[in-house]
Design an enzyme around this catalytic site. Structure first.
Site, mmCIF file in Angstrom:
data_model
loop_
_atom_site.group_PDB
_atom_site.id
_atom_site.type_symbol
_atom_site.label_atom_id
_atom_site.label_comp_id
_atom_site.label_asym_id
_atom_site.label_seq_id
_atom_site.Cartn_x
_atom_site.Cartn_y
_atom_site.Cartn_z
ATOM 1 N N LYS A 117 -1.364 10.131 0.951
ATOM 2 C CA LYS A 117 -0.803 9.586 2.057
ATOM 3 C C LYS A 117 0.387 10.064 2.788
ATOM 4 O O LYS A 117 1.448 9.849 2.392
ATOM 5 C CB LYS A 117 -0.633 7.848 1.812
ATOM 6 N N LYS A 177 -5.114 9.860 3.798
ATOM 7 C CA LYS A 177 -4.821 9.032 4.943
ATOM 8 C C LYS A 177 -3.580 9.524 5.630
ATOM 9 O O LYS A 177 -2.673 10.105 4.945
ATOM 10 C CB LYS A 177 -4.467 7.940 4.368
HETATM 11 C C1 PBG Z 1 0.764 -0.363 3.691
HETATM 12 C C2 PBG Z 1 -0.469 0.449 4.427
HETATM 13 C C3 PBG Z 1 -0.228 1.004 5.800
HETATM 14 C C4 PBG Z 1 -1.552 1.139 6.194
HETATM 15 C C5 PBG Z 1 -2.271 0.913 5.232
HETATM 16 N N1 PBG Z 1 -1.746 0.186 4.019
HETATM 17 C C6 PBG Z 1 0.949 1.168 6.506
HETATM 18 C C7 PBG Z 1 2.148 1.860 6.188
HETATM 19 O O1 PBG Z 1 2.120 2.672 5.066
HETATM 20 O O2 PBG Z 1 3.319 1.946 7.002
HETATM 21 C C8 PBG Z 1 -1.892 1.802 7.576
HETATM 22 C C9 PBG Z 1 -3.169 1.626 8.016
HETATM 23 C C10 PBG Z 1 -3.438 1.920 9.447
HETATM 24 O O3 PBG Z 1 -2.464 2.367 10.024
HETATM 25 O O4 PBG Z 1 -4.443 1.692 9.721
HETATM 26 N N2 PBG Z 1 1.068 0.135 2.514
#
Ligand code: PBG
Length: 334
Positions: A203, A258
């Site tokens: 991520k 992601k």
């Molecule tokens: C939180 C989380 C995030 C997303 C999914 N879980 C945001 C982040 O890490 O700040 C993002 C999903 C999206 O942008 O659609 N842990």
């Protein structure tokens, strides 16, 4: 040179395979079906509430009663997996994210409602503290830094709470080191060996999460702070392989990459390197780019969304988490 003759020497005509829709379907390499689409849903306190998310056209937050109805509709449509995210009232947020493991929290009640009405729906929930912390980070701060091991202690409690509520999968999205092994161990020790782990293995610290942070109401808490000490640097590819291999070894059942669309190289390499399924998350900013361009009349929503999802599948994802899941499944059904 004899021009006529040289033209006759074209033996290879790839265009033959593109001559009609039927022909193109016949030789297409990538197939998309409803089982490959996962719908993220936002849940909020209250009753009879369906509110538009300002940052994401066509996306809503639902109170539990409405969320249940929505989930039933989605299941009937052919969406068999949802992933839930809570919008937490500011008054419940604190330094340690204690609502993340509160007994009858919003997310716990939401999962219970859905699993008792539609037991076959595969329900997943995020494991991370950002909806619950006053500072908006995914972990707890010690001396101003997100502390890895102190955070893991809380993530374990959160994962156990979610497991008790009946989720099929917990989805750690926090990017702490070693959390997959720790969560797997405590799930097993507490009688939840049947609960799976979908690890957000790679991520990236991305600008494309902005609309999501507005949807869960953590944008103001975070107020511009970066998550770069735990989420990955977008300049790196090998690091994603390392993170993915570690998570596979620690016991993850499924890995997630992601964002998706800008990270197809990562998706491709990771899916080649591991032996477990790899999913991709088409994040809020990716969705917003397509949707808002369509709203402005610059793109055609349906064809742009399909192209984007099929490209993600082509690159190695077995399934895609996308805010467009419901739309895509409707198109596939036509
Ligand atoms: C939180 C989380 C995030 C997303 C999914 N879980 C945001 C982040 O890490 O700040 C993002 C999903 C999206 O942008 O659609 N842990």
């Amino acid at each position: 040179m004899n021009f006529e003759k040289s033209r006759a020497t074209i033996y290879f005509r790839p265009r033959r395979l593109r001559s009609s829709g039927e022909m193109r379907d016949l030789i297409s390499e990538t197939h998309l079906n409803p089982s490959m689409l996962i719908q993220p849903l936002f849940v909020v306190e209250g009753e009879e509430r369906v509110e538009n998310v300002a940052s994401m056209d066509g996306v809503c937050r639902y109170s539990i009663d409405k969320l249940l109805q929505k989930s039933i509709d989605l299941y009937q449509l052919g969406i068999k997996c949802i992933i839930l995210f809570p919008f937490i009232d500011q008054s419940l947020k604190d330094q340690g994210g204690t609502q993340a493991y509160a007994k009858s929290s919003l997310i716990v009640r939401a999962v219970e409602a859905i699993k008792s009405a539609i037991p076959k729906m595969v329900v997943m929930a995020d494991v991370a503290l950002d909806p619950y912390t006053i500072h908006g980070h995914d972990g707890v701060l010690v001396d101003g830094m997100v502390d890895n091991d102190a955070t893991i202690d809380i993530l374990i409690k959160q994962a156990l709470c979610l497991a008790k509520s009946g989720v099929d999968f917990v989805a750690p999205s926090d990017m702490m080191d070693g959390r997959i092994g720790a969560i797997r161990e405590s799930l097993d020790l507490n009688g939840f060996s049947h609960v799976g782990i979908l690890s957000y293995a790679a991520k990236y610290a991305s600008s494309f999460y902005g609309p999501f942070r507005n949807a869960i109401g953590s944008d103001k808490n975070l107020s511009g702070a970066s998550k770069k000490t735990y989420q990955m640097d977008y300049r790196n590819q090998k690091e994603a392989l390392w993170e993915s291999i570690l998570d596979q070894q620690e016991g993850a059942d499924i890995l997630m990459i992601k964002p998706a669309g800008l990270y197809l190289d990562i998706l491709y390499r990771v899916s080649q390197a591991v032996n477990i399924p790899v999913f991709a998350y088409q994040v809020s900013g990716e969705y917003a780019m397509i949707k808002n361009a369509a709203v402005m009349g610059l793109l055609e929503y349906r064809s742009a969304m399909m192209e984007s999802i099929v490209s993600i599948i082509r690159s190695g994802a077995r399934a895609v988490v996308t805010y467009g899941a419901e739309d895509v499944v409707k198109w596939l059904r036509e």
